[in-house]
Design a protein around this motif. Structure first.
Motif, PDB file in Angstrom:
ATOM      1  N   TRP A  60       0.844  -1.181   0.000  1.00 24.46           N
ATOM      2  CA  TRP A  60       0.000   0.000   0.000  1.00 24.46           C
ATOM      3  C   TRP A  60       0.889   1.244   0.000  1.00 24.46           C
ATOM      4  N   LEU A  61       0.294   2.361  -0.351  1.00 22.09           N
ATOM      5  CA  LEU A  61       0.974   3.643  -0.318  1.00 22.09           C
ATOM      6  C   LEU A  61       0.586   4.385   0.959  1.00 22.09           C
ATOM      7  N   TRP A  62       1.536   5.105   1.498  1.00 18.37           N
ATOM      8  CA  TRP A  62       1.261   5.879   2.693  1.00 18.37           C
ATOM      9  C   TRP A  62       1.952   7.230   2.578  1.00 18.37           C
ATOM     10  N   GLN A  63       1.406   8.216   3.257  1.00 16.09           N
ATOM     11  CA  GLN A  63       2.043   9.521   3.306  1.00 16.09           C
ATOM     12  C   GLN A  63       1.640  10.244   4.582  1.00 16.09           C
ATOM     13  N   VAL A  64       2.567  11.036   5.080  1.00 19.21           N
ATOM     14  CA  VAL A  64       2.322  11.846   6.271  1.00 19.21           C
ATOM     15  C   VAL A  64       2.735  13.275   5.965  1.00 19.21           C
ATOM     16  N   ASP A  65       2.147  14.199   6.700  1.00 15.67           N
ATOM     17  CA  ASP A  65       2.510  15.598   6.510  1.00 15.67           C
ATOM     18  C   ASP A  65       3.717  15.944   7.385  1.00 15.67           C
ATOM     19  N   ALA A  66       4.047  17.231   7.432  1.00 11.17           N
ATOM     20  CA  ALA A  66       5.224  17.661   8.181  1.00 11.17           C
ATOM     21  C   ALA A  66       5.085  17.366   9.667  1.00 11.17           C
ATOM     22  N   ASP A  96       7.334  20.868  -0.929  1.00  9.64           N
ATOM     23  CA  ASP A  96       6.366  21.601  -1.747  1.00  9.64           C
ATOM     24  C   ASP A  96       7.099  22.403  -2.818  1.00  9.64           C
ATOM     25  N   GLU A  97       6.314  23.228  -3.572  1.00 11.65           N
ATOM     26  CA  GLU A  97       6.902  23.980  -4.686  1.00 11.65           C
ATOM     27  C   GLU A  97       7.898  25.032  -4.217  1.00 11.65           C
ATOM     28  N   HIS A  98       7.869  25.369  -2.943  1.00 10.43           N
ATOM     29  CA  HIS A  98       8.813  26.347  -2.408  1.00 10.43           C
ATOM     30  C   HIS A  98      10.028  25.686  -1.758  1.00 10.43           C
ATOM     31  N   GLY A  99      10.111  24.358  -1.871  1.00 13.23           N
ATOM     32  CA  GLY A  99      11.240  23.641  -1.295  1.00 13.23           C
ATOM     33  C   GLY A  99      11.109  23.352   0.182  1.00 13.23           C
ATOM     34  N   GLN A 100       9.949  23.633   0.749  1.00 13.65           N
ATOM     35  CA  GLN A 100       9.725  23.397   2.172  1.00 13.65           C
ATOM     36  C   GLN A 100       9.342  21.936   2.413  1.00 13.65           C
ATOM     37  N   PHE A 101       9.836  21.370   3.527  1.00 10.82           N
ATOM     38  CA  PHE A 101       9.514  19.984   3.878  1.00 10.82           C
ATOM     39  C   PHE A 101       8.010  19.846   4.075  1.00 10.82           C
ATOM     40  N   ALA A 102       7.428  18.845   3.391  1.00 13.71           N
ATOM     41  CA  ALA A 102       5.975  18.671   3.445  1.00 13.71           C
ATOM     42  C   ALA A 102       5.572  17.307   3.992  1.00 13.71           C
ATOM     43  N   GLY A 103       6.542  16.530   4.485  1.00 13.33           N
ATOM     44  CA  GLY A 103       6.203  15.230   5.056  1.00 13.33           C
ATOM     45  C   GLY A 103       6.929  14.093   4.362  1.00 13.33           C
ATOM     46  N   PHE A 104       6.352  12.896   4.443  1.00 13.14           N
ATOM     47  CA  PHE A 104       6.931  11.693   3.849  1.00 13.14           C
ATOM     48  C   PHE A 104       5.872  11.013   2.998  1.00 13.14           C
ATOM     49  N   ARG A 105       6.354  10.324   1.987  1.00 12.70           N
ATOM     50  CA  ARG A 105       5.487   9.395   1.266  1.00 12.70           C
ATOM     51  C   ARG A 105       6.308   8.133   1.007  1.00 12.70           C
ATOM     52  N   GLY A 106       5.589   7.029   0.905  1.00 11.64           N
ATOM     53  CA  GLY A 106       6.313   5.785   0.695  1.00 11.64           C
ATOM     54  C   GLY A 106       5.377   4.621   0.465  1.00 11.64           C
ATOM     55  N   VAL A 107       5.936   3.443   0.546  1.00 12.10           N
ATOM     56  CA  VAL A 107       5.187   2.214   0.308  1.00 12.10           C
ATOM     57  C   VAL A 107       5.429   1.270   1.480  1.00 12.10           C
ATOM     58  N   GLY A 108       4.415   0.501   1.803  1.00 14.93           N
ATOM     59  CA  GLY A 108       4.533  -0.454   2.907  1.00 14.93           C
ATOM     60  C   GLY A 108       3.834  -1.759   2.574  1.00 14.93           C
ATOM     61  N   ARG A 165       3.809  14.639  10.788  1.00 14.86           N
ATOM     62  CA  ARG A 165       3.788  13.170  10.834  1.00 14.86           C
ATOM     63  C   ARG A 165       2.385  12.608  11.072  1.00 14.86           C
ATOM     64  N   ARG A 166       1.411  13.285  10.506  1.00 15.16           N
ATOM     65  CA  ARG A 166       0.032  12.804  10.537  1.00 15.16           C
ATOM     66  C   ARG A 166      -0.305  12.219   9.178  1.00 15.16           C
ATOM     67  N   VAL A 167      -0.976  11.089   9.177  1.00 15.80           N
ATOM     68  CA  VAL A 167      -1.260  10.414   7.913  1.00 15.80           C
ATOM     69  C   VAL A 167      -2.251  11.232   7.096  1.00 15.80           C
ATOM     70  N   ARG A 168      -2.003  11.272   5.795  1.00 19.12           N
ATOM     71  CA  ARG A 168      -2.863  12.003   4.882  1.00 19.12           C
ATOM     72  C   ARG A 168      -3.140  11.136   3.657  1.00 19.12           C
TER      73      ARG A 168
END
Length: 763
Positions: A217-223, A306-318, A225-228
Motif C-alpha cells: 500500500w501507499l502511505w504519506q504523512v505531513d510535516a 512543496d513547490e517552495h522547497g519546504q519539507f511537506a512530510g513523507f510518502r512511501g510504500v509499505g 507526521r500525521r497520515v494524509r
C-alpha cells in the motif's frame, strides 16, 4: 509507416495545443482588435468622412466578433483532432482582418504620413498586442503582420515618406520575430505541461493499479507526521476506515498500547528517529500493534517538499510481511534448533562455542565444551522402538535444561549425543561438578509410556583456550575425552589430556593395520579347553582370536576386537575364524566340540547362516560339534533378525551358548524364545562364589537350577584355583573353563593335549 503515424499524432497534438491557446485568449484579442481601430479612425476620418470611417469600424467589430466566435470553438482542441477545414477558415478570417486594416492605409496614405504620431503609436502598439496574442498559431500571426506591414509600407511609399516606410517594415519584422519567439516559447511550455500531465496520469494509473493488484500500500504523512490521503488498503492494514485514520499521528496508530506506556519496540523507535531526521529509508522492518495484535511491516519512505522547497512530510510504500517473517523464523528455528528436543542443534552449539572462545580470549577467562553420550540408549531403541527412544530423549533434554546456569547452553549434536557450552568457567572444579551433575541426573530412572528405563551418561570435556583455541579443535578434544570415558565402561567423566591424541592416533594406526591383517596372515587362533566338572575330561575347546602384528607385535584382543566391531571388520575376520576353527576341530576326536564366538555384526549379516554351512561343508565337521557363542548384545540390535538367524543355525544341528550371562541385561525372555544348549557364567560370579559372596552364590544357584529345569548345561568361566573349582562343583555347574585346566594354546598344543589325555585313558 509506424514512425509516420507517430509523427502525425505529435503534429495533431501540437495543433490542438495551439488552437486551444487561441480559445483562452480570444476575448483579449477581440478587445484589442476593436480598441486599436479607435486611434486609426482619428487620423482617417478627415480623409474618408464620418460615414465611411464608421462603416469601417463596424466591419472591424464584425470581423473581431467572427474571430471571437470561431476561436471560442477551439476550446476543446486539445482533446480532439483539428480539421484542415477549420484551420483554413481561421487563417482566411485572420487574412480578412488584415485586409480590413490594409484598405484604409492604402486608400488614404497621406492621412498616415501626416497623421498624429501618438495616435499611430497607440494603434501600432495595440496591433502588436493583437499579433502577439495571436502568436499561439504562428501561421495566423505571420499572415496578419505580413498584410499589415506590407500595406503600411506601401502607404508610406505612396505618400513619399521613405523614413516611414523603413520604420513600418522594421516594425513588422520586430513584431514577427517577437511573435515567432513567443510562439516557440509557448509551445515548449505547453508541451512540457502536457508531458507532465501525461506522466502524472500514467503515475496515477500505475499507483491505482498498484493499490488494486498488490499486497502493498501507499502511505504519506505531513510535516507533523500525521497520515494524509489514506488509501483503502492502508486503512485496512491499520484496521480502520480511511476517514478515521486521516489526520492521526502515524506512530500513535501503529504503536498500540506502547504509545501510552512508552514501551515502544526498537524498530518503532528507529522509524520515529528517521521521520524526525527527515531521512529516506528502505525496506525497514517495523513491529506494529493494532487491536492488540502484533504484526510486522516493511516500510520504505522518502521526504517530500512543496513547490517552495519546504519539507511537506513523507510518502512511501509499505507491506505486511508478518507471514513471511514467521516463515523465516520457522526456517531459522529448523536450521538452529533440534526438532525432537527443542534444544539448540550442532550449528547453534558451534556458534555459541565460537562466541565463548572469542570472549575467553578477549577477557582472559576460560570456557568449556562437554560432550555427553547416553549409555545403553541403543538398547532402548532396539528393544522398545524409536518412538519410545524419542520420548526418552525429550525427557533427557528437559533434565539437561534444569542444570544449565546463566552462561551455559545445552544442545543436541545428534542421535543420543548432547553437548554443553559453559561460557564462563572461573572455577577449575566447575566443569567436573557440571559433568557429574549431568551423569547423576541422567542416570535416574525414566518413566516412558509405563516403561521404567535406565540409561546412564558418559561425559568428555575440554577447556578453552587452554586445550584448544579453535572451535573444531576444542570439540575434537572433548570427543577424545568422551571416547576415553566410553572405553572405560561409561558412567564417568574424563577431561581432555594431551596424551589422548596419542591414544587416538594409536587406534587409527591399529585400525589401518587390522584392515591388512588377514592378507598378511597375522591372525591366528588359540584354543582353551572346557572340561567336565566331575571327570575333568576335555569336552570342547573355545577358539580365541589372537593378532601378532608385524608393526605392533602382539595386540591384546581387548584392543583390536572393539576396533574390528566398530569398523565391521569383524565380519570377514569372524568368517576366517569360523572356517579355521572348523578345519582344526575336524582333526580332533569325534566327541570334542569347538566353540566359536560370534559378534552381533556377524549375526545380523544376511549371509551368516550360509557362511556356517560353507565352513562345515569345507571342513567336513559334523554340525553338532560346532558351538556358536553369542552374547545378549545381539538381541539389542535387531532381535527379530537375530532370532531368525539363530533358528537357522539350530536347524542345522549346531549348538548355541549364551556367553557372559548375568553381566548384561539378563532377560529371561531370551531363554524362553531361544533354545540355548549352554549358559556360560561369567568369571566375576565365580570369583565371588569362591569368596562366599551371598549374591554370587545365589545367582549361580539360580542359573544352575534354571538350566537344569530347561535342559541346558552351565559352564563356569575363569576357574583358576582349587578353591574356585571346589565351590563350582558344589554349586552343580556342568562344565568348567579356566587357567586351572589350561591357558589358550595354539592348534598344535591343543592336539598334543588331546593326545596326552587319550594316552592316559588307554593306560
Amino acid at each position: 509507416m509506424q514512425r509516420m503515424g507517430i509523427a502525425g499524432a505529435k503534429t495533431q497534438k501540437l495543433l490542438g495545443l495551439q488552437y486551444a491557446a487561441l480559445a483562452r485568449t480570444a476575448f483579449l484579442r477581440f478587445a484589442v482588435f476593436v480598441v486599436a481601430a479607435i486611434p486609426a479612425i482619428t487620423f482617417w476620418v478627415e480623409s474618408s468622412g464620418f460615414w465611411l470611417a464608421a462603416g469601417w469600424f463596424l466591419l472591424v467589430v464584425l470581423i473581431a466578433a467572427a474571430l471571437l466566435r470561431m476561436e471560442r470553438g477551439f476550446i476543446d482542441a486539445e482533446r480532439r483532432q483539428m480539421a484542415s477545414e477549420e484551420q483554413r477558415t481561421h487563417l482566411a478570417a485572420v487574412g480578412l482582418a488584415g485586409l480590413l486594416w490594409a484598405g484604409p492605409m492604402l486608400a488614404f496614405p497621406d492621412a498616415m504620413a501626416s497623421g498624429n504620431a501618438p495616435q499611430y503609436a497607440v494603434m501600432a502598439l495595440l496591433i502588436c498586442v493583437f499579433v502577439l496574442a495571436l502568436s499561439a498559431v504562428p501561421a495566423a500571426a505571420m499572415t496578419f503582420i505580413a498584410i499589415f506591414a506590407f500595406a503600411g509600407a506601401t502607404s508610406m511609399i505612396l505618400a513619399g515618406d521613405f523614413a516611414g516606410t523603413v520604420a513600418q517594415l522594421a516594425f513588422g519584422m520586430v513584431v514577427a520575430a517577437g511573435a515567432m519567439a513567443l510562439s516557440r516559447l509557448y509551445l515548449r511550455l505547453r508541451l512540457t505541461e502536457a508531458n507532465l500531465a501525461e506522466k502524472q496520469e500514467t503515475v496515477s494509473l500505475l499507483l491505482h493499479e498498484f493499490e488494486e493488484n498488490s499486497a502493498d500500500w501507499l502511505w504519506q504523512v505531513d510535516a507533523a507526521r500525521r497520515v494524509r490521503g489514506v488509501s483503502p488498503r492502508f486503512a485496512h492494514a491499520l484496521c480502520m476506515e480511511p476517514r478515521e485514520a486521516d489526520g492521526q499521528p502515524l506512530l500513535r496508530l501503529i504503536a498500540g498500547e506502547g504509545w501510552d506506556t512508552g514501551a515502544l519496540p526498537s524498530s518503532l523507535r528507529d522509524l520515529a528517529e528517521r521521520l524526525k531526521r527527515r531521512e529516506s529509508f528502505s525496506n525497514m522492518m517495523v513491529r506494529v500493534s493494532m487491536n492488540g495484535r502484533t504484526r510486522w511491516w516493511e516500510l520504505s519512505g522518502t521526504p517530500k517538499h512543496d513547490e517552495h522547497g519546504q519539507f511537506a512530510g513523507f510518502r512511501g510504500v509499505g507491506s505486511d510481511v508478518t507471514e513471511q517473517r514467521e516463515s523465516a523464523e520457522k526456517i531459522a528455528q529448523l536450521a538452529r534448533y533440534d526438532q525432537l528436543t527443542g534444544l539448540p542443534n550442532r550449528m547453534m552449539l558451534t556458534e555459541a562455542l565460537g562466541t565463548a572462545l572469542q570472549r575467553a580470549e578477549q577477557w582472559r577467562t576460560r570456557c568449556a565444551f562437554l560432550m555427553i553420550d547416553l549409555d545403553r540408549f541403543k538398547a532402548v531403541n532396539d528393544t522398545l522402538g524409536h518412538q519410545i527412544g524419542d520420548k526418552l530423549l525429550a525427557q533427557v533434554s528437559r533434565r539437561l535444561r534444569v542444570l544449565m546456569g546463566q552462561h551455559d547452553t545445552c544442545g543436541r549434536l545428534g542421535g543420543d549425543e548432547f553437548a554443553v557450552v559453559m561460557a564462563d568457567v572461573n572455577d577449575r572444579e566447575a566443569v567436573d561438578r557440571m559433568a557429574h551433575a549431568i551423569i547423576d541426573v541422567l542416570s535416574k530412572p525414566y518413566d516412558v509410556d509405563h516403561h521404567t528405563l535406565f540409561v546412564g551418561a558418559s561425559v568428555g570435556s575440554a577447556v578453552g583456550p587452554r586445550d584448544a583455541r579453535t572451535v573444531e579443535t576444542l570439540m575434537r578434544n572433548a570427543d577424545l575425552a568422551l571416547y576415553r570415558s566410553k572405553d572405560e565402561g561409561g558412567g564417568s567423566h574424563f577431561a581432555y589430556e594431551p596424551q589422548m591424541h596419542a591414544h587416538a592416533e594409536e587406534r587409527r594406526k591399529l585400525e589401518f593395520a587390522l584392515r591388512h591383517a588377514l592378507e598378511r596372515d597375522e591372525l591366528e587362533l588359540n584354543f582353551q579347553p572346557v572340561v567336565d566338572a566331575v571327570t575333568e575330561e576335555i569336552l570342547s575347546f573355545e577358539a580365541l582370536m589372537r593378532w601378532n602384528s608385524v608393526e605392533f607385535g602382539r595386540v591384546s584382543p581387548a584392543k583390536f576386537i572393539p576396533i574390528a566391531e566398530d569398523t565391521r571388520l569383524i565380519v570377514p575376520i569372524g568368517e576366517w575364524a569360523l572356517r579355521r576353527a572348523c578345519d582344526e576341530a575336524a582333526h580332533w576326536p569325534g566327541h570334542v566340540k569347538v566353540a566359536v564366538n560370534v559378534s552381533a555384526e556377524q549375526m545380523l549379516d544376511a549371509n551368516f547362516a550360509s557362511t556356517v554351512v560353507s565352513a562345515l561343508a569345507a571342513s567336513g565337521l559334523a554340525p553338532e560339534r560346532l558351538e556358536l557363542e553369542v552374547t545378549e548384545s545381539i538381541f539389542l540390535r535387531d532381535g527379530g533378525a537375530a532370532q531368525s538367524t539363530l533358528n537357522q543355525i539350530q536347524s542345522l544341528g549346531c549348538k548355541l551358548a549364551l556367553d557372559d550371562f548375568g553381566t548384561g541385561y539378563s532377560s529371561l525372555g531370551y531363554l524362553r524364545n531361544n533354545r540355548f544348549n549352554t549358559i556360560k557364567i561369567d568369571r566375576s560370579f565365580v570369583t565371588g562364589a569362591a569368596k562366599d559372596s551371598p549374591e554370587s552364590l545365589a545367582i549361580i544357584r539360580a542359573v544352575v537350577a534354571m538350566c537344569d529345569a530347561l535342559g541346558m548345561e552351565t559352564t563356569a568361566e575363569g576357574v583358576e584355583s582349587e578353591r574356585e573349582l571346589e565351590r563350582i562343583r558344589q554349586l552343580g555347574c556342568s562344565k568348567i573353563q579356566g587357567f586351572l585346566f589350561g591357558r589358550p594354546m595354539g592348534a598344535l598344543e591343543a592336539n598334543a593335549l588331546l593326545d596326552q589325555r587319550a594316552e592316559r585313558r588307554i593306560a
